[in-house]
Design a protein around this motif. Structure first.
Motif, short mmCIF file in Angstrom:
data_model
loop_
_atom_site.label_atom_id
_atom_site.label_comp_id
_atom_site.label_asym_id
_atom_site.label_seq_id
_atom_site.Cartn_x
_atom_site.Cartn_y
_atom_site.Cartn_z
N ILE A 1 0.76 -1.09 -0.09
CA ILE A 1 -0.14 -0.09 -0.03
C ILE A 1 0.88 1.21 0.11
N TYR A 2 1.73 1.23 0.96
CA TYR A 2 2.65 2.39 1.05
C TYR A 2 3.76 2.11 1.68
N PHE A 3 4.93 2.62 1.88
CA PHE A 3 6.10 2.33 2.30
C PHE A 3 6.77 3.63 2.57
N LYS B 1 4.06 5.95 -2.54
CA LYS B 1 3.05 4.96 -2.69
C LYS B 1 3.56 3.59 -3.08
N GLY B 2 2.79 2.76 -2.73
CA GLY B 2 2.96 1.31 -3.20
C GLY B 2 2.22 1.11 -4.57
N ASP B 3 1.59 -0.38 -4.49
CA ASP B 3 0.94 -0.85 -5.62
C ASP B 3 -0.56 -0.25 -5.68
N ILE B 4 -1.20 -0.24 -4.50
CA ILE B 4 -2.63 0.14 -4.24
C ILE B 4 -2.73 1.22 -3.01
N PRO B 5 -2.29 2.49 -3.45
CA PRO B 5 -2.41 3.45 -2.42
C PRO B 5 -3.88 4.14 -2.19
N GLU B 6 -4.56 4.06 -3.36
CA GLU B 6 -5.86 4.47 -3.52
C GLU B 6 -6.53 4.30 -1.95
N GLY B 7 -7.27 5.45 -1.28
CA GLY B 7 -7.99 5.41 -0.26
C GLY B 7 -7.45 5.37 1.00
N TYR B 8 -5.85 5.36 0.84
CA TYR B 8 -5.15 5.28 2.31
C TYR B 8 -4.03 6.41 2.09
N SER B 9 -3.77 6.74 3.25
CA SER B 9 -2.53 7.56 3.51
C SER B 9 -1.94 7.00 4.68
N VAL B 10 -0.67 7.63 5.01
CA VAL B 10 0.34 7.15 6.03
C VAL B 10 0.94 8.44 6.85
N SER B 11 1.50 7.99 7.87
CA SER B 11 2.09 9.10 8.73
C SER B 11 3.50 8.22 9.32
N ARG B 12 4.63 9.34 9.16
CA ARG B 12 5.67 8.54 9.82
C ARG B 12 6.53 9.77 10.60
N GLU B 13 5.91 9.95 11.76
CA GLU B 13 6.71 11.10 12.57
C GLU B 13 7.84 10.79 13.59
N LYS B 14 7.72 9.59 13.70
CA LYS B 14 9.06 8.96 14.34
C LYS B 14 9.49 7.71 13.78
N LYS B 15 10.81 7.49 13.78
CA LYS B 15 11.28 6.25 13.25
C LYS B 15 10.70 5.21 13.40
N ARG C 1 7.71 4.55 14.33
CA ARG C 1 6.15 4.34 14.14
C ARG C 1 5.76 4.75 12.85
N PHE C 2 4.69 3.80 12.24
CA PHE C 2 4.40 4.14 10.93
C PHE C 2 2.81 3.76 11.07
N SER C 3 2.03 4.75 10.69
CA SER C 3 0.67 4.72 10.68
C SER C 3 -0.09 4.44 9.37
N LEU C 4 -0.94 3.87 9.23
CA LEU C 4 -1.96 3.71 8.08
C LEU C 4 -3.24 4.28 8.46
N ILE C 5 -3.53 5.18 7.27
CA ILE C 5 -5.05 5.87 7.83
C ILE C 5 -5.93 5.61 6.52
N LEU C 6 -7.18 5.25 6.93
CA LEU C 6 -8.00 4.96 5.87
C LEU C 6 -9.04 6.18 6.02
N GLU C 7 -9.04 7.25 5.22
CA GLU C 7 -9.76 8.44 5.37
C GLU C 7 -11.33 8.22 5.46
N SER C 8 -11.82 7.30 4.76
CA SER C 8 -13.27 7.14 4.70
C SER C 8 -13.42 5.69 4.48
N ALA C 9 -13.69 4.80 5.47
CA ALA C 9 -13.62 3.43 5.16
C ALA C 9 -14.60 3.03 4.21
N SER C 10 -14.30 2.11 3.65
CA SER C 10 -15.49 1.40 2.71
C SER C 10 -15.25 0.05 2.64
#
Lengths: 115, 114
Positions: A46-48, A57-71, A73-82
């Protein structure tokens, strides 16, 4: 031993909700990844991220975002789940570098159901 | 298009016999290959890997063979044990040092019968 910890094993959310999946690794790895696994489709990227605040972006990033504020921790966010985002989500990390540095260490996964 | 292909969705083998799982790839830039094992409701765990400069790597009951000219690799498990029943994923990495992750096949479900 490398430990990759995902915050939830099972999650049930409603369509349209914003969903956060959290992942923490304890081995000071440079690279972190989010994959999803679906029956018959294998693991799809999805993301890396190869550094703090960096994301790709990976192969299927649509509908997702990510956050890496600290080394660590890596968060995956579904903005509006389907409903088509119902899946097993797998976080992974790697040290980086040629050969064995490319080996991924996975968390236990989060089974997300979107109703 | 799939760059890593595992053409057998499932494989059934008798306990004690040899299990052979196959994997083909299309991208000639891949230079590092890995096998992962996955149980239901768990994350994949690393099993064995091989660099493109080798044609064989062995670790206990597990051996991976690489045929670069055919773009084919295989995982041999001998003897097969009941705990080997799992989904096995073949994965490949390019020359970027792994920063962009691994490309996985769709997996083969190995069933070891008593």
């Amino acid at each position: 031993d490398v430990k990759v910890t995902q915050s939830s094993r099972y999650l049930v959310k409603r369509t349209g909700e914003k969903v956060f999946l959290e992942c923490v690794q304890d081995m000071d790895h440079e690279n972190m990844f989010w994959y999803r696994q679906d029956p018959g489709l294998g693991l799809r990227l999805i993301y890396f991220s190869y550094d703090v605040k960096m994301k790709e972006k990976g192969d299927i990033p649509e509908g997702y975002s990510v956050s890496r504020e600290k080394k660590e921790r890596f968060s995956l966010i579904l903005e509006s789940a389907s409903t088509n985002q119902t899946s097993m989500y797998l976080c992974a990390s790697s040290l980086g570098g040629q050969g064995s540095g490319e080996k991924l260490f996975f968390g236990s996964g989060t089974q997300l159901s979107v109703l | 298009d799939q760059q890593v292909k595992q053409n057998s969705p499932s494989l059934s083998v008798q306990e004690g016999r040899i299990s052979i799982l196959n994997c083909d790839y299309t991208n000639s830039m891949f230079d590092y290959f890995l096998w992962y094992k996955k149980y239901p409701a768990e994350g994949p765990t690393f099993l064995i890997s091989i660099s493109s400069i080798k044609d064989k790597n062995e670790d206990g009951r597990f051996t991976v063979f690489l045929n670069k000219s055919a773009k084919h690799l295989s995982l041999h498990i001998v003897p097969s044990q009941p705990g080997d029943s799992a989904v096995y994923f073949c994965a490949a990495s390019g020359s970027g040092g792994g920063a962009d992750g691994l490309t996985f096949g769709k997996g083969t479900h190995l069933i070891i019968q008593p």
